[in-house]
Design an enzyme around this catalytic site. Sequence first.
Site, PDB file in Angstrom:
ATOM      1  N   ASP A   1     -35.159 -21.078  50.032  1.00 25.96           N
ATOM      2  CA  ASP A   1     -34.250 -22.241  50.040  1.00 25.96           C
ATOM      3  C   ASP A   1     -34.919 -23.530  49.563  1.00 25.96           C
ATOM      4  OD1 ASP A   1     -32.275 -20.624  50.985  1.00 25.96           O
ATOM      5  OD2 ASP A   1     -32.272 -21.400  53.026  1.00 25.96           O
TER       6      ASP A   1
ATOM      7  N   SER B   1     -37.447 -21.730  55.540  1.00 25.61           N
ATOM      8  CA  SER B   1     -37.879 -22.882  54.727  1.00 25.61           C
ATOM      9  C   SER B   1     -36.922 -24.064  54.815  1.00 25.61           C
ATOM     10  CB  SER B   1     -38.122 -22.480  53.270  1.00 25.61           C
ATOM     11  OG  SER B   1     -36.913 -22.308  52.580  1.00 25.61           O
TER      12      SER B   1
ATOM     13  N   THR C   1     -37.464 -15.508  54.306  1.00 25.91           N
ATOM     14  CA  THR C   1     -36.818 -14.188  54.377  1.00 25.91           C
ATOM     15  C   THR C   1     -37.818 -13.073  54.136  1.00 25.91           C
ATOM     16  OG1 THR C   1     -34.730 -15.123  53.655  1.00 25.91           O
ATOM     17  CG2 THR C   1     -35.011 -12.776  53.306  1.00 25.91           C
TER      18      THR C   1
HETATM   19  N1  ASP Z   1     -33.272 -19.412  54.633  1.00 20.39           N
HETATM   20  C1  ASP Z   1     -34.311 -18.607  54.058  1.00 20.39           C
HETATM   21  C2  ASP Z   1     -35.520 -19.500  53.842  1.00 20.39           C
HETATM   22  O1  ASP Z   1     -35.544 -20.278  52.938  1.00 20.39           O
HETATM   23  C3  ASP Z   1     -33.849 -18.010  52.793  1.00 20.39           C
HETATM   24  C4  ASP Z   1     -34.891 -17.231  52.034  1.00 20.39           C
HETATM   25  O2  ASP Z   1     -36.047 -17.158  52.348  1.00 20.39           O
HETATM   26  O3  ASP Z   1     -34.508 -16.616  51.012  1.00 20.39           O
HETATM   27  O4  ASP Z   1     -36.442 -19.422  54.621  1.00 20.39           O
END
Ligand code: ASP
Length: 365
Positions: free
Chosen positions: A120, A86, A40
């Site tokens: 994540d 991630s 993110t």
């Molecule tokens: N889905 C995202 C990831 O883990 C969530 C984040 O980065 O906060 O890449």
Amino acid sequence: MNFFAKSALAASLFCTMLAGSAPAYSEELPRVLILATGGTIAGVAKENSATGYDAGKIKAEDLVNAVPQISKLANCDVEQFCNIASQDMTCDLWVRLSKRVNDALTKQHYDGVVITHGSDTMEETAFFLENTVERDNPVVFVGSMRPATAISPDGPANLYYAVKIASAPESHNRGVLVTMCGNIFESRDIYKSNINSLDPYSSRYNGPVGRVDEGAVRYYSAPIYGERPYWGLPADAVLPKVDIVHAYAGYDGDSIDAAVEHGARGIVIAGVGNGNMSKECIEAVKRAVSKGVKVVRSSRVVSGFVHRNHEVSDDELGTLASYDLSPEHARILLQLLIYHLDNGPRQNYQLDLQKCFENGYFVKH
Ligand code: ASP
């Protein structure tokens, strides 16, 4: 790209222009390598969506250039290691990342490494590196909960703090660290405890080990875990398949048989309570163990120790107890242990493996 995305990117580029071209190298400052993996923190808003975004879109250099204050902390080099959300992190990428970090610290003599990563699975990648990075220099993971194009993104300040932690002499010999929202955690007992908060991590036992702000990096105590392990994986290492199964009332153990059929060499059970499981599940565990699959009992409960031979007899079943490791961390340790058994010198593995879980690390005997 929507309006907010465009204006936020324009603002970050404007900051970059204000900062001028690449800052001059300063002999007094530490050398820090920033490896960007996505998440993110590198996310941009989705077209026509108020809250949705795509992770892993913004380039490493743009992320770092948006925080020109970093150049006052360290001489930073920036590399795009990968650019993914991630949830798509893989064991192969872990092995490559570990090699890159080891090279950076041992061959290129960086003082510290910062890794930007999605929140994540950050706790998993950080623990993998905890077990496979050779040096005591700071390796600091950082992410964000809001994408770079949000009205008030948290990524820039988090990144600034991560570089500050990686540059601080006090951060040496503390293992792989994770920082978000000013808190500093050790990778071993961290877990994501909130889906939405800007401060999404908690510690299973010890709480954050320190805090960073504009003024200083402060640790609350001396390092806890002592001497660090080192696994020395070759760059082309292929980690064995180890699955996690989750127990619940009425769980029949079918997914254990399925995991074995699909080639799992190890299984971690996120059991109920003290790593407990139903009678049917115990039968499935027996079948798995009889086929040479290594089974670890851990718990779906967030904190506490899964003791050996508590209600379930590990001695009779041939299972291992995870002690304080989460199912996700126990899985990583079991992968490394099986890899070591397959490729390293053979040892009295039953004793060794259990000792490793008690210590949370590979333990040499
Ligand atoms: N889905 C995202 C990831 O883990 C969530 C984040 O980065 O906060 O890449």
